[in-house]
Design an enzyme around this catalytic site. Structure first.
Site, short mmCIF file in Angstrom:
data_model
loop_
_atom_site.label_atom_id
_atom_site.label_comp_id
_atom_site.label_asym_id
_atom_site.label_seq_id
_atom_site.Cartn_x
_atom_site.Cartn_y
_atom_site.Cartn_z
N GLU A 53 0.80 -1.22 0.00
CA GLU A 53 0.00 0.00 0.00
C GLU A 53 0.84 1.28 0.00
OE1 GLU A 53 -2.85 -0.11 3.20
OE2 GLU A 53 -3.94 -1.77 2.31
N GLU A 96 -5.17 -8.65 0.71
CA GLU A 96 -5.79 -8.36 2.01
C GLU A 96 -7.27 -8.08 1.77
OE1 GLU A 96 -4.26 -5.22 4.59
OE2 GLU A 96 -2.21 -5.75 4.02
C1 BG6 Z 1 -4.10 -2.42 5.54
C2 BG6 Z 1 -2.69 -2.58 6.01
O1 BG6 Z 1 -4.27 -1.10 5.16
O2 BG6 Z 1 -5.14 -2.59 6.44
C3 BG6 Z 1 -2.53 -3.31 7.32
O3 BG6 Z 1 -1.87 -3.16 5.03
C4 BG6 Z 1 -3.64 -2.90 8.27
O4 BG6 Z 1 -1.26 -3.05 7.82
C5 BG6 Z 1 -4.97 -3.32 7.65
O5 BG6 Z 1 -3.47 -3.42 9.56
C6 BG6 Z 1 -6.20 -3.06 8.50
O6 BG6 Z 1 -6.32 -1.71 8.79
P1 BG6 Z 1 -6.34 -1.18 10.30
O7 BG6 Z 1 -6.05 0.26 10.18
O8 BG6 Z 1 -7.69 -1.46 10.82
O9 BG6 Z 1 -5.27 -1.94 10.98
#
Ligand code: BG6
Length: 460
Positions: free
Chosen positions: A166, A364
């Protein structure tokens, strides 16, 4: 079975070094910007919990790999901590880090779990932030050196690499919105950082192809399709520009090897052109990625601005649009993100039609929920049916895209064990496996058992 994925489809999950390893200064790891920021301003982190209190993968990696089996993984993404591998960014690799990563990646391979290894997940070493971080060309060169070292050290066991996770996030959060260190509001620096990151990615792609001709290297992008409020031309124009900044800014150089000329014009118009060396654009053109990781959580809904932007305010992409809260949208209230699985289908079709049907993986996708203990069942496991439904809905849209020819090879959930989430620390839990913060005990949730069945039957 309603939804079925092709043979060899990757089912797994993703995490990152800084969010999972723990042992944040043990084994000669040097500090990264999260260690530094937590030391300086711990009150900014939810519950005052910092990067030392992660899920201790550094200690528990063997039993965690066992749990990967128990939850059906045939693949797993994590990252290397730059400041653990090279505590002195110009020095030799740290032998304890080499041993740790070789153990992890080698064991994953021996166990039939394909490792996907990312080189940079928001965790700039402090020593390099002090030299300007991604604003500095020198750091780009040192990143290339680090990438080459990683390929040489682990290339026999790692066949799937990523250059960045990202990248737009460290640009926006670090240089416009103050959610990441160095917390600047500096659009000119943001443009330089974005450009240097794209260049660094291309240099790592080149190094990977030279050192490991049989490996594949990609980049993980968080694609947030920009949907206009309406078909009104002003709304459509707003969405078009939002798409340029949010998605095409990294997608185009990574896959096409060049920036969209319209984005370049906008950057010029606002006086934000980065410093570019003569040969750079050829490097970006010649070293595009072999495949893409796509992180998808939420769409971006926009509309035409209701008021004129303040010409004196620091430039933000929202100069051209307002973020639109669509009436009736479905929300994950814990994270404040809209749930819109159909976007995954749109992403699949966009990559098929506009990006040469490049090979890609959902790198993800997931649902962060606060206070999951209240869903504990009589067997002690968290009954997270909402997570199972969330995954099913997204997989249904993904399968439709694949049926229509999109070249998606897998699905990685965020995440495996509840992990530390930057400023949100442990507020929202994402794991297939629950983590007891006090005891570090791991307990498979209902979704973890279900995920195994999903992977074994390649569908549901
Ligand atoms: C993604 C990232 O943006 O979302 C992760 O690659 C992150 O590192 C995940 O943990 C979930 O977002 P958040 O802000 O709820 O942890």
């Amino acid at each position: 079975m309603d939804v079925k994925f092709p043979e060899g489809f990757y089912f797994g999950s993703a995490t990152s070094a800084a969010q999972a390893e723990g042992a944040h200064t043990a084994d000669h790891k040097a500090p990264d910007i999260w260690d530094l920021w937590f030391e300086e301003e711990p009150y900014k982190f939810h519950g005052g919990v910092g990067p030392a209190d992660t899920s201790t993968f550094f200690e528990h990696w063997r039993e965690d790999i066992e749990l990967l089996h128990e939850t059906g993984h045939n693949s797993f993404r994590t990252s290397i901590s730059w400041s653990r591998l090279l505590p002195d960014p110009e020095g030799d690799p740290n032998p304890e880090a080499v041993e740790f990563y070789r153990n992890v990646f080698g064991t994953l391979r021996d166990e039939g779990i394909e490792p996907f290894v990312n080189l940079f997940h928001f965790d700039m070493p402090v020593a390099l932030q002090e030299r300007g971080g991604w604003e500095s060309r020198e750091v780009v060169d040192l990143y290339e050196r680090y990438a080459r070292i990683a390929f040489e050290l682990f290339g026999d066991v790692v066949k799937r690499w990523y250059t960045f996770n990202e990248p737009i996030v460290h640009v926006e959060c670090g240089y416009l919105q103050q959610y990441h260190y160095p917390c600047k509001v500096d659009p000119k620096a943001a443009a330089q950082v974005a450009y240097h990151t794209a260049l660094a990615s291309a240099l790592a792609v080149r190094a990977c192809h030279e050192v490991l001709p049989d490996a594949k290297i990609g980049i993980v992008l968080n694609l947030t399709p920009a949907y206009p409020r309406s078909e009104n031309p002003a709304d459509a124009r707003a969405a078009h520009i939002a798409e340029l900044f949010a998605n095409k800014s990294f997608l185009d150089p990574s896959v096409h090897g060049a920036y969209d000329p319209e984005l370049v014009e906008l950057i010029k118009k606002h006086g934000l052109m980065p410093v570019v060396d003569e040969t750079d654009l050829a490097i970006i053109l010649d070293n595009t990625v072999d495949y893409l990781g796509v992180n998808f959580y939420q769409p971006l809904r926009v509309c035409a601005r209701a008021s004129l932007p303040n010409p004196e305010a620091p430039f933000m992409p929202t100069y051209y649009y307002d973020v639109y809260a669509m009436p009736g949208r479905r929300m994950n209230p814990h994270r404040g993100w809209e749930i819109y699985p159909h976007a995954l289908y749109d992403i699949a079709i966009n990559l098929r039609d506009n990006y040469g049907n490049i090979e890609w993986i959902v790198s993800e996708n997931g649902m962060g929920v606060e206070g999951e203990e209240k869903f504990r069942g009589s067997d002690g496991a968290i009954q997270d049916d909402y997570r199972i439904d969330f995954i099913k809905e997204h997989l249904t849209e993904l399968a439709r895209g694949i049926d229509e020819g999109s070249n998606c090879i897998g699905y990685h959930l965020w995440t495996f064990i509840d992990c530390w989430s930057w400023l949100n620390a442990y507020k929202n839990r994402y794991g297939l496996v629950e983590l007891d913060l006090e005891t570090q005990e791991r307990r498979i949730k209902k979704s973890g058992r279900w995920y195994k069945q999903l992977a074994e039957s390649r569908g549901f």
